[in-house]
Structures are given as C-alpha cells and as structure tokens.
Design a protein around this motif. Structure first.
Motif, PDB file in Angstrom:
ATOM      1  N   ARG A 184      -1.851   3.914   4.761  1.00 35.26           N
ATOM      2  CA  ARG A 184      -2.160   2.895   3.757  1.00 35.26           C
ATOM      3  C   ARG A 184      -0.934   2.598   2.894  1.00 35.26           C
ATOM      4  O   ARG A 184      -0.648   1.445   2.562  1.00 35.26           O
ATOM      5  CB  ARG A 184      -3.321   3.371   2.876  1.00 35.26           C
ATOM      6  N   CYS A 185      -0.228   3.643   2.509  1.00 35.07           N
ATOM      7  CA  CYS A 185       1.006   3.452   1.727  1.00 35.07           C
ATOM      8  C   CYS A 185       2.035   2.672   2.529  1.00 35.07           C
ATOM      9  O   CYS A 185       2.701   1.768   2.006  1.00 35.07           O
ATOM     10  CB  CYS A 185       1.582   4.812   1.322  1.00 35.07           C
TER      11      CYS A 185
ATOM     12  N   LEU B 296       0.840  -1.094   2.627  1.00 32.25           N
ATOM     13  CA  LEU B 296       0.916  -1.801   1.358  1.00 32.25           C
ATOM     14  C   LEU B 296       2.360  -2.043   0.927  1.00 32.25           C
ATOM     15  O   LEU B 296       2.712  -3.115   0.436  1.00 32.25           O
ATOM     16  CB  LEU B 296       0.180  -1.016   0.271  1.00 32.25           C
ATOM     17  N   LEU B 297       3.210  -1.045   1.119  1.00 35.05           N
ATOM     18  CA  LEU B 297       4.599  -1.163   0.680  1.00 35.05           C
ATOM     19  C   LEU B 297       5.492  -1.847   1.707  1.00 35.05           C
ATOM     20  O   LEU B 297       6.651  -2.139   1.415  1.00 35.05           O
ATOM     21  CB  LEU B 297       5.164   0.223   0.363  1.00 35.05           C
TER      22      LEU B 297
ATOM     23  N   ARG C 260       8.388  -0.683  -9.312  1.00 35.86           N
ATOM     24  CA  ARG C 260       7.346  -1.451  -8.644  1.00 35.86           C
ATOM     25  C   ARG C 260       6.385  -0.555  -7.854  1.00 35.86           C
ATOM     26  O   ARG C 260       5.396  -1.045  -7.298  1.00 35.86           O
ATOM     27  CB  ARG C 260       7.964  -2.512  -7.739  1.00 35.86           C
ATOM     28  N   LEU C 261       6.667   0.740  -7.792  1.00 29.49           N
ATOM     29  CA  LEU C 261       5.743   1.665  -7.124  1.00 29.49           C
ATOM     30  C   LEU C 261       4.456   1.843  -7.921  1.00 29.49           C
ATOM     31  O   LEU C 261       3.425   2.203  -7.365  1.00 29.49           O
ATOM     32  CB  LEU C 261       6.404   3.038  -6.937  1.00 29.49           C
TER      33      LEU C 261
ATOM     34  N   GLN D  72       2.334  -0.288  -9.541  1.00 27.78           N
ATOM     35  CA  GLN D  72       1.224  -1.157  -9.186  1.00 27.78           C
ATOM     36  C   GLN D  72       0.693  -0.822  -7.799  1.00 27.78           C
ATOM     37  O   GLN D  72      -0.518  -0.815  -7.563  1.00 27.78           O
ATOM     38  CB  GLN D  72       1.643  -2.632  -9.243  1.00 27.78           C
ATOM     39  N   SER D  73       1.609  -0.525  -6.877  1.00 24.44           N
ATOM     40  CA  SER D  73       1.179  -0.146  -5.525  1.00 24.44           C
ATOM     41  C   SER D  73       0.358   1.131  -5.561  1.00 24.44           C
ATOM     42  O   SER D  73      -0.651   1.259  -4.860  1.00 24.44           O
ATOM     43  CB  SER D  73       2.407   0.041  -4.623  1.00 24.44           C
ATOM     44  N   ALA D  74       0.776   2.096  -6.379  1.00 24.63           N
ATOM     45  CA  ALA D  74       0.045   3.359  -6.492  1.00 24.63           C
ATOM     46  C   ALA D  74      -1.367   3.123  -7.012  1.00 24.63           C
ATOM     47  O   ALA D  74      -2.327   3.733  -6.536  1.00 24.63           O
ATOM     48  CB  ALA D  74       0.795   4.321  -7.404  1.00 24.63           C
TER      49      ALA D  74
ATOM     50  N   THR E  82      -3.167   0.420  -6.633  1.00 21.07           N
ATOM     51  CA  THR E  82      -3.949  -0.207  -5.559  1.00 21.07           C
ATOM     52  C   THR E  82      -4.391   0.836  -4.533  1.00 21.07           C
ATOM     53  O   THR E  82      -5.548   0.845  -4.086  1.00 21.07           O
ATOM     54  CB  THR E  82      -3.108  -1.292  -4.862  1.00 21.07           C
ATOM     55  N   ILE E  83      -3.487   1.723  -4.173  1.00 23.84           N
ATOM     56  CA  ILE E  83      -3.800   2.759  -3.181  1.00 23.84           C
ATOM     57  C   ILE E  83      -4.881   3.693  -3.715  1.00 23.84           C
ATOM     58  O   ILE E  83      -5.817   4.065  -3.001  1.00 23.84           O
ATOM     59  CB  ILE E  83      -2.532   3.547  -2.802  1.00 23.84           C
TER      60      ILE E  83
ATOM     61  N   TRP F  71      -8.192   2.065  -3.370  1.00 20.64           N
ATOM     62  CA  TRP F  71      -8.660   2.135  -1.973  1.00 20.64           C
ATOM     63  C   TRP F  71      -9.275   3.499  -1.688  1.00 20.64           C
ATOM     64  O   TRP F  71     -10.337   3.598  -1.076  1.00 20.64           O
ATOM     65  CB  TRP F  71      -7.479   1.914  -1.018  1.00 20.64           C
TER      66      TRP F  71
END
Length: 502
Positions: A175-176, A179-180, A211-212, A214-216, A218-219, A222
């Motif tokens: 997933r990471c 997304l990234l 920027r990690l 916002q991704s974190a 989202t993950i 999930w």
C-alpha cells in the motif's frame, strides 16, 4: 477490493454518460476523469495516475490512438479499451500495435463492454500481484542495504517514516509503495528494518516540507478501514545524513513502545509516549498467573490472563507491555520443562500470534492457545499406550494431508477428533518432535517443493492456492522455511535439471 483508476475520453456527452454508467456498475474502477477531448485529459492538473483508458477513436483534435500513444510515454503499464464507430482495418491495425486490450464498435453493447472491463480487471490484478511479489522478494533480499546506501546519496537531509503493521505486513508495504509511487520518485527509498520497514525521503534543506505526513495519514486510514493494526512514526524534522542511523534507532525504540492492538495511527517522534507501568490490579493479576502456574490450575490461569488483557485494552496498553509478560512466561516454561520447545522458537511463535491478532480479546485467545499445551500438559497422556497415541497421531496427519488446501486451527482439529487442544499438541511433540503449527507449515512447504519438482511449469500462484495460501504469504513462509523464495527455488530446480541433461 482494489479500485483501479480509469479515464473516459468521448466527445459525445450522452455516449460518455452511457460508458460511465457501465463502468460504475462493475464497482471495480474509480473514474478519475471524464473528458470530451484528448487535449482536455492531457492538460489535467494534477494529472491522474491512470491504470485504464477508455477512449473514442475519432475526435476533434488528437485521435484516441494518438492520445494513447502519448499516454504510454507517461504510463507504460496503461491498459486501454478503444471505442469506434468505424469498422476500419487501419484503426484496428494501429490498435494492435499499441497493445490495446479491446476494440469495441459502436453502438456499444453493455454486455460486451462489461466483459471487456472484467477481463481488464483480472489482467491488472494478475500484473499487480506478480509485481508485488517481485517487489517484496527484492525488498527482503536487500534487507537494510538501502539505509547504508542512503548515506552516500546526494541528498543532505532526510525525512524518515518508520512503519510496522500487524495482521499483514506485506499488504502494508505494498500500500505504501502504491500510494507513494516509489518507482517514479528516486528521492524516495524503502527498506526493511527489524520487524518493520523505513521510507526515506531525501530533501535538499533542513526545513523542507515533509510530504510523507499526508501519505502516512492516508495509509493509516486504509489500515483502520480494513481492521488492521499499524503504527506510522515520523521524524519531527529533516535529519542530516550523518545523523540518520542514530535517528532511526530512536524511531525503532519508540516504535516498539507505541504500537497498540487494534489501532492504526500516525505520530511524530516527539509525541511518542513512554510505556506506563502496570497498574496495581495488573500486578495482582500477574501474580495470580504465577501462582496458578505453580499450582497447575489451568482454569484460574486462563481467567487471570483474560482479565489482564481486558485491563490492558481499557488503557490501550502497547505491544511492548504485553511482550514483557510473555517473556516472563516463556522463561518459566523453559525452566519448568526440559522437553519444552526452544524458548526463542516459542517466543517467536507467540509474537507471530500476537502480531496477527485484530484486538486484545483475539490476542488473548490466540496466546492462550499457544501457552496452554506448554504450561499445562495433559495428565495421563504419558501413561497411555504408545500404539494408541501413534494411531491417533496418524489419523490426524492423514486428515491434514487429505485437506492440504485448508488451514485448520488447533481448536478445529481438537473439535474434529473430540480431544483437547493440549492433547493434540502433545501428540505432535511426541510423534513429530515439533509443534502442530510448525508441522503443518513444513508439510505444506514440502508439498510445494514436490509440486515444483514434478511439474516445473506450474504457476507459483496455483501452488499457493493448492495449499490454502495467498501468493504473497506463501512466498514469505516458503522463504522462512527454505531460505529461498519460490521463484528462485524453482529456477534452481530448472538449472539442476539442465545440468543433469548435459
């Protein structure tokens, strides 16, 4: 179910709406864009990371085939369905050259387009699964090498994300990766570290935005939606290259003490908490566990264990706290019984069990299933006839061999044969020299090797299905048992066969 990103390009609005309705009815694709021209799609900001393009051929401006040719330079893995009102050999020939998945003539048949979309979804899923397995194989083989390599990269600073998931770590990694879009960003690196993994973002300045973050978030969302447990821990600032190793160690120690069963969260290193000491009630329950063990009272032990996990759940105790208790119990087992499993093996089994639990109640049940046969062996078993024990053992083994595609728990085997779980465990230790779980796992892997040897052409995915595993988990287990991933093991078999023929 994974939804793939799809764009529709059609200059007739009513036709575009008709296609959109068919796509939405499949519930397999997320419609990222509906455009009336190729130029409209190409100028979208931000540009969507598309998996599928459904486009008309003849439009004002760029044609659908010209659009596809342009997009394939940006998205090499893009799949496509061409819609055309012209039964033209030239269009069909160009579509074949561009590796178009399907060519559908107007008027569009709902059934024909639906079938084309279903086939496309299967194709994408198979490609993603194969790509995911290869990526995981590469990641685990590299180990912590990328962390060493990062020290020689040009970026002077790094933002760091440390992540670890319970239930399915491989799924969290993939997933990471998705997304990234790691393959598209050379400034991002992922590597395995201890029981989790790191994502490194190289930046040019100490105050560069992270920027990690916002991704974190989202993950983590999930993972929560799927009922999984995960902790994503971020550095507070960009770390200078020479401080990277030290900061990663700080992250690791904090990570151990902030992972909580049944929760998926993102926290910064400065917000990481220090584990709380056990409450007076929990200390009293721990003493009751020890007393029950000394008195060999399994019922009282189980009751105290359930109350302890319930207390931990009420205050969201971390995994580190639970590990301390398990270490103490495993130590008592190794002191109490000379013929018990190696304490390291037993502890690994307990931690594997704990990391697969979805909450405190499930964790308590799973831990008890492992500890009960170790702490409270069935009395009288040693006095039974060896032949009777062997007959029962062989009956269970025959049953397991006949149902090799199933994953029966110790409880299910106990219920099937009308005997207790400790009795089943004792049978396997006495007759196979290992635990029930390890025996079943090794038998499945041995069966996989036999299948590969007898039929080298069989797909890894098909072998995994025959054994009741998904492909990624099968690869992980196979590597743990044999030291090789299935793909490489089969390649070695094929090479040995060639050498033998030579």
């Amino acid at each position: 179910m994974r939804q793939y990103q799809l764009a529709i390009v059609e200059d007739e609005p009513h036709t575009a709406r008709y296609i959109q309705g068919i796509v939405e009815a499949t519930n397999l694709f997320h419609i990222a864009a509906v455009c009336e021209s190729a130029e409209e799609l190409l100028t979208l900001e931000p540009f969507p990371d598309l998996d599928v393009l459904v486009t008309d051929v003849k439009m004002s401006g760029l044609t659908g085939l010209e659009l596809l040719r342009e997009l394939q330079t940006r998205l090499p893995q893009l799949c496509s369905i061409i819609i055309s009102g012209y039964d033209s050999f030239e269009y069909a020939r160009d579509a074949i050259r561009l590796n178009v998945s399907n060519y559908i003539l107007k008027p569009i048949s709902k059934d024909e387009l639906t079938v084309a979309l279903l086939h496309l979804y299967d194709q994408l899923s198979n490609l993603r699964q194969k790509s995911g397995e290869e990526y995981l194989n590469s990641l685990y083989q590299e180990g912590e090498q990328p962390l060493e390599q990062a020290l020689s990269l040009p970026a002077p600073y790094y933002h760091v994300l440390m992540a670890a998931g319970m239930n399915d770590q491989n799924q969290l990694i993939l997933r990471c990766r998705t997304l990234l879009a790691l393959e598209k960003h050379p400034e991002l690196q992922m590597c395995i570290y201890q029981y989790g993994f790191l994502i490194l973002l190289g930046v040019g300045q100490a105050d560069a935005p992270n920027r990690l973050e916002q991704s974190a978030a989202t993950i983590a969302a999930w993972e929560r939606d799927s009922g999984a447990t995960a902790l994503l821990l971020l550095t507070d600032r960009a770390v200078a290259r020479e401080e990277l190793k030290r900061e990663v160690r700080h992250l690791f120690h904090a990570h151990q003490k902030n992972l909580v069963l049944g929760k998926s969260v993102v926290i910064r290193l400065s917000a990481a908490r220090t584990p709380e000491a056990n409450t007076k009630e929990e200390q009293a329950l721990t003493e009751r566990l020890q007393q029950s063990l000394t008195a060999q009272n399994a019922e009282h032990f189980h009751m105290a264990l359930c109350q302890l996990f319930s207390s931990w759940e009420s205050r969201s105790a971390d995994i580190y706290t639970i590990k301390q208790l398990l270490f103490a119990l495993v130590s008592r087992v190794s002191q109490k019984r000379e013929n018990s499993d190696d304490p390291i093996t037993l502890m690994n089994t307990l931690m594997d069990t704990l990391y697969r639990a979805t909450g405190y109640e499930a964790a308590c049940s799973a831990v008890w299933a492992v500890l009960e046969p170790e702490l409270f062996p069935v009395s009288g078993l040693e006095n039974e006839s060896p032949k009777q024990s062997q007959r029962m053992f062989h009956k269970i083994v025959q049953f397991l061999n006949h149902h090799i595609d199933q994953n029966y728990s110790l409880q299910e085997i106990s219920d099937t044969f009308g005997i207790s779980q400790p009795y089943v465990s004792k049978l396997f230790r006495a007759n196979a020299g290992t635990s029930y779980k390890d025996y079943v796992t090794k038998q499945k892997i041995q069966t996989a090797i036999e299948i590969m040897t007898s039929n080298p052409a069989v797909l890894i995915k098909d072998i995994a299905e025959q054994l009741g595993y998904d492909q990624l988990y099968f690869s992980t287990v196979f590597h743990r048992i044999t030291g090789e991933y299935p793909k490489h093991y089969r390649e070695q078999l094929e090479q040995r066969a060639k050498d033998g023929q030579a």
